[in-house]
Each structure stands twice: as C-alpha cells, then as structure tokens.
Write a protein that holds these residues in place. Structure first.
Motif, short mmCIF file in Angstrom:
data_model
loop_
_atom_site.label_atom_id
_atom_site.label_comp_id
_atom_site.label_asym_id
_atom_site.label_seq_id
_atom_site.Cartn_x
_atom_site.Cartn_y
_atom_site.Cartn_z
N UNK A 195 0.82 -1.22 0.00
CA UNK A 195 0.00 0.00 0.00
C UNK A 195 0.85 1.26 0.00
N UNK A 196 2.10 1.15 0.46
CA UNK A 196 3.03 2.29 0.47
C UNK A 196 3.88 2.34 -0.79
N UNK A 197 3.50 1.53 -1.78
CA UNK A 197 4.18 1.58 -3.08
C UNK A 197 5.50 0.86 -3.14
N UNK A 198 5.77 -0.02 -2.16
CA UNK A 198 7.03 -0.78 -2.14
C UNK A 198 6.75 -2.21 -2.57
N UNK A 199 7.41 -2.64 -3.63
CA UNK A 199 7.21 -4.00 -4.15
C UNK A 199 8.00 -4.97 -3.28
N UNK A 200 7.35 -5.99 -2.73
CA UNK A 200 8.08 -6.98 -1.92
C UNK A 200 9.19 -7.64 -2.74
N UNK A 201 10.29 -7.96 -2.07
CA UNK A 201 11.37 -8.68 -2.74
C UNK A 201 11.26 -10.17 -2.43
N UNK A 202 12.22 -10.93 -2.93
CA UNK A 202 12.20 -12.38 -2.71
C UNK A 202 12.11 -12.73 -1.23
N UNK A 203 12.88 -12.00 -0.42
CA UNK A 203 12.91 -12.31 1.01
C UNK A 203 11.55 -12.02 1.65
N UNK A 204 10.93 -10.92 1.24
CA UNK A 204 9.60 -10.57 1.77
C UNK A 204 8.61 -11.70 1.49
N UNK A 205 8.58 -12.13 0.23
CA UNK A 205 7.66 -13.20 -0.15
C UNK A 205 7.97 -14.50 0.58
N UNK A 206 9.27 -14.77 0.77
CA UNK A 206 9.64 -16.02 1.46
C UNK A 206 9.13 -16.03 2.90
N UNK A 207 9.26 -14.88 3.59
CA UNK A 207 8.77 -14.80 4.97
C UNK A 207 7.26 -15.02 4.99
N UNK A 208 6.57 -14.41 4.01
CA UNK A 208 5.11 -14.54 3.96
C UNK A 208 4.71 -15.98 3.65
N UNK A 209 5.40 -16.60 2.69
CA UNK A 209 5.13 -18.00 2.35
C UNK A 209 5.34 -18.89 3.57
N UNK A 210 6.41 -18.61 4.30
CA UNK A 210 6.72 -19.39 5.50
C UNK A 210 5.65 -19.22 6.57
N UNK A 211 5.10 -18.00 6.65
CA UNK A 211 4.07 -17.74 7.67
C UNK A 211 2.81 -18.56 7.39
N UNK A 212 2.47 -18.72 6.10
CA UNK A 212 1.33 -19.57 5.75
C UNK A 212 1.65 -21.04 6.01
N UNK A 213 2.89 -21.43 5.66
CA UNK A 213 3.28 -22.82 5.89
C UNK A 213 3.26 -23.20 7.35
N UNK A 214 3.70 -22.26 8.22
CA UNK A 214 3.73 -22.53 9.66
C UNK A 214 2.33 -22.78 10.21
N UNK A 215 1.31 -22.22 9.54
CA UNK A 215 -0.08 -22.42 9.97
C UNK A 215 -0.77 -23.49 9.14
N UNK A 216 0.02 -24.21 8.32
CA UNK A 216 -0.51 -25.25 7.42
C UNK A 216 -1.60 -24.70 6.51
N UNK A 217 -1.48 -23.42 6.17
CA UNK A 217 -2.42 -22.78 5.24
C UNK A 217 -1.80 -22.86 3.84
N UNK A 218 -1.93 -24.01 3.21
CA UNK A 218 -1.27 -24.22 1.92
C UNK A 218 -1.98 -23.48 0.78
N UNK A 219 -3.24 -23.15 0.99
CA UNK A 219 -3.96 -22.32 0.01
C UNK A 219 -3.32 -20.92 -0.02
N UNK A 220 -3.12 -20.33 1.15
CA UNK A 220 -2.48 -19.02 1.23
C UNK A 220 -1.06 -19.06 0.71
N UNK A 221 -0.34 -20.15 1.02
CA UNK A 221 1.05 -20.31 0.56
C UNK A 221 1.09 -20.31 -0.96
N UNK A 222 0.22 -21.12 -1.58
CA UNK A 222 0.25 -21.26 -3.04
C UNK A 222 -0.22 -19.98 -3.74
N UNK A 223 -1.18 -19.28 -3.14
CA UNK A 223 -1.61 -18.00 -3.71
C UNK A 223 -0.47 -16.99 -3.71
N UNK A 224 0.27 -16.96 -2.59
CA UNK A 224 1.40 -16.02 -2.50
C UNK A 224 2.49 -16.37 -3.50
#
Length: 493
Positions: free
Chosen positions: A214-243
C-alpha cells in the motif's frame, strides 16, 4: 581459395630443407632451444598469499585475526586495501564469525584503514548488537554524528531490536524511521515480518506485506519467502500457493531457488511429498551450479524426505561443479548421512574430509560424534576421539561433552565423569561450551557418595573455571571429606 592457400603454405614449409621442423634456421633454433631450456629451469615466480587466503583457514571463532592481518601487512610487497578489509568483514558475517568480524571492523576504523561511511557504521553497529547486546548498540548509535545517522544505521538498530524480540522498541523505532522518511525499501518491513515470525505470531505477517504494498514498495524475494513461511507454519497451503503464484506473476521479481526451497520445506513439514518433490525440482533448475549453498540446502531437504539417491546425486554434482568444498559442505552432508542411518558412509566421508586441505575444525567430526551418540555407538565415539589424540589433534570441550552426555543418558556416571573431566581440562571461556547442569549434578552426587577426596577436589577445581561455585560442589566436597575423616578414624582405631 582458402584451401589452395593452405596447401601452398604447407608446401612452403616442406621446401625449408635445412631448417628444423619449426621452420627456424638451425642457429636460431639452437638459440631458441637454449632460451626455452633456461626458461624451463627457472622456477616460476612465487605468488604472495592474499590476505583473505591467509585468514580463512583460521576457522576457530576464538582466533584473533588482527595480529595475523598485521603480520601479513608487515611482509614486503603486501598492502592493505580498504575494499579488501570491508570484504573480509562481510565474509566473516556471512560465515557467522561475528566476533572476528567486529574485531577487524574496530581495528580498521581505529587505525584509519577505512574511513567509515554510514554503511560501515551500520555494519559495525549490527556487530556490536550481536556480540555486546542492544544497550551497547544504542550507545554506539547515539554517539554517531547527525550526518552519519542515515537510513542504514537506523536500519541496523532496528535489526538489533527485532533480533532480540524487543517488540515495543522495534515498533517505536520503525515509526521514527517512517517520520524521517527512511522507510523506502523492503528491509525495515522484512525486519518486522522476521520479528513476528520469531515470536510465532505468523498471522501478523501478511498484514505487514500488505502495508508494504500500500506504500508503493514491491516486496522482494525475502519478503515473499517470509510470507510464504508464515502460511506454511499455519498449514495454510492455500495461502502459501496463492502467495507463490502472485510472486511468479510479478514482473519485477525473479523467483529464486531459495523461495522454491522454502516452499518445499513447508510441503515436507505438511507431509505433501509430491508437491515437495515438484518444488525441489524447480529449486534445482534455478541454482547457480558453481555455488555450493543451494546444494547444501537441497541435500538437507532431500534428507528430510529420506531420499538417499537424490542426496548422493546432488553431492556428486556439488563435488564436480564447485571449485571449493568448505567445511560447511562436509558438515551438511555428514548430518544428512547420519540422519539416514548411513554411518559407514559418514565415516568414509569424514576420512575424505581429513585428507582434504581444509582447515581442521572439530565442528566437522562433532557431527559424526553426535550421530554415534544418537545411535548408541559410544565406543566408536571414544575410538574416534582417541584417533584424533594419536594424530596430535586435541578435541575441544564440546567434543568430549557430546560423548559424555551419551553415557549420562545411559546412566553410566563413571564414564560420564571421566569424559567430562577431559572436557574441563581443555576448557576455554570463548569456546561457547557450558557444562550441562543435569549431568554435572549427577556426577557431583556420584563423587560425593563414592569418590576419593582428591578426585572430588580435582574435579571441583576444574569445574570452577567453567561455572561459579555452587551448593552441589560444596556438598560433594563436604561428603567426600566426611567419608575421608571416617576412614582415618577407623584406620587409627
């Protein structure tokens, strides 16, 4: 035309009757031969070892590097360059040798070898926080001039707060950075996401990445990896795959091998084996074949899948494609072989490592020692320690302690005592080893009940160097003295 000119050239060479095969007149050929012989006899010029190649074999984190740097610089022809010193600090941080990195950073600043810019202050501040804690990092930051307090030192202090899980300080500092206009990259947001990840508050991560966008900053690889990991930690594989799908569709992002490895790791934890294999294949297709790090990651993940054939295939590729094979590569492979119950192959690999020219570091054999302990092969562990002693390599405290813990877990207090005594004899305060309290308590009880007074006194004297005197030590000494006094009375009676 081309072929006829080639034949003409060949004929000209054949017509050089009295000339040698090289087409040079005999006298000239002799002179040329004499020169080439003298050149062959002349030894090649000795190349001076580079500073970095002098330091990397000094693998023990307790080794002081500055004296070695000064010794190298004192040799004729050697010159210290700022860029090389900065590169050394960067590489030491990468290898997690933070104390040595701070030592070199302090020295090159105080001696004027590098004029510190804000980025150098940021590195130095982060190292201070790593070694001396947040309070020391804050003091260093406060003492910087206003001109040096750019986004880099501010970001380094934020990293110190998030590393120590200081939520209130981290959020207040982040807000201050926003007010100063210093939050214009992914790094501060990544720090916050890392903070929530380490606190186990994975559900808070997606909102941070949403704020970043929302602040106009495009996430980098590391940003996406942390987010993917956060979904994986909650076994939310739908959220993981969407990300992941969003990331793959982002034109300014190239999904790297590490991201697919993170995806694979989460699939493995969720027991989604087919999806894990698919992610691992994508990861392998993205690696730089000359970089050992991806191989180490993928070997570990295939080890978690229990796939020995893939582990061995990747190890063979790593050995053939990478020029250097550092100790970390061997420790990774040893750990996987131990996990797969391939003890014989692990033993062979350790011998291969010993015959390499790598710096000798007990962290490598410690992996096998730990495997022996886990597999209840304690006699083999002792034999390995004895073999190193015969070769003139004295095992450090942690190596003795690994085996001692194994015997303690089996209830063999006598063996645990003997091995712990060996560990204490070579104790060093900067080794990072602390005697396990439960094992020490068991040994002191045994010594108090059955030990000779001189043995108890010797053990306590050794132990006091590693841990403060406590009631268990005092009680063991009191019981041994009381028993000794009783013996004397009975003898004199």
């Amino acid at each position: 035309m081309a072929s006829s000119s080639l034949f003409a050239a060949a004929r000209r060479l054949l017509r050089l009757g009295g000339r040698g095969r090289s087409g040079i007149l005999p006298s000239r050929a002799a002179a040329s031969s004499s020169r080439s012989k003298s050149e062959e006899e002349r030894p090649p010029p000795v190349r001076r070892p580079r500073l970095e190649s002098t330091l990397w074999p000094l693998g023990h984190p307790g080794t002081l590097l500055v004296p070695e740097i000064e010794l190298w610089a004192a040799r004729p022809g050697n010159r210290l360059r700022a860029v090389e010193l900065q590169r050394i600090v960067k590489e030491l941080r990468k290898r997690r040798r933070h104390r040595q990195a701070l030592e070199v950073s302090e020295w090159m600043n105080h001696n004027g070898h590098v004029k510190f810019q804000p980025k150098d202050h940021a590195v130095h501040l982060d190292l201070i926080g790593e070694i001396h804690g947040v309070a020391a990092a804050e003091t260093y930051f406060d003492n910087l001039s206003d001109s040096d307090k750019t986004e880099k030192p501010y970001g380094a202090l934020l990293n110190c707060y998030t590393r120590e899980l200081l939520v209130d300080k981290a959020l207040a500092h982040f807000q201050k950075m926003k007010e100063l206009g210093f939050v214009f990259s992914t790094l501060p947001y990544n720090n916050l996401m890392g903070l929530y990840t380490n606190l186990g508050q994975h559900e808070r991560v997606p909102s941070v990445i949403a704020q970043m966008k929302s602040n106009g900053i495009i996430p980098d690889n590391f940003s996406y990896r942390i987010c993917i990991n956060s979904y994986g930690a909650r076994a939310d594989f739908f959220g993981l795959e969407n990300t992941l799908e969003e990331m793959e569709c982002e034109p300014q992002i190239t999904v790297d091998w590490n991201t697919y490895a993170v995806v694979a790791s989460n699939y493995i934890k969720g027991n989604l084996r087919e999806k894990a294999y698919s992610a691992l294949q994508k990861a392998e297709s993205k690696i730089d074949k000359r970089d050992p790090d991806p191989y180490n990651h993928l070997i570990t993940l295939y080890g978690h899948l229990g796939d020995k054939s893939e582990v061995k295939r990747l190890w063979a590729l790593q050995m053939s494609n990478c020029k250097r094979h550092i100790n970390k590569d061997y420790t990774t492979m040893l750990a996987v072989l131990v996990k797969l119950d391939e003890i014989t192959e692990a033993e062979a690999l350790l011998k291969e490592w010993e015959s390499s020219k790598n710096a000798f570091d007990f962290q490598v054999p410690n992996v096998l020692l730990t495997g022996y302990r886990q597999k209840d092969l304690l006699e083999k562990a002792e034999m390995l320690l004895d073999d190193f002693l015969k070769k003139g390599k004295t095992p450090p405290s942690i190596s003795w302690a690994i085996v001692a813990i194994g015997y303690a877990e089996k209830g063999n207090v006598v063996k645990a005592y003997e091995l712990t005594k060996n560990a204490l004899r070579v104790y060093s305060s900067n080794s990072g080893w602390i005697p396990r309290p439960s094992m020490i308590e068991m040994i002191l009880k045994y010594l108090g009940d059955e030990g000779e007074l001189k043995d108890v006194e010797t053990f306590v004297d050794l132990l006091k160097v590693a841990v403060p005197m406590n009631s268990d030590m005092t009680e063991a000494l009191s019981m041994a003295r009381a028993r000794e006094e009783t013996k004397v009375k009975e003898t004199n009676a």
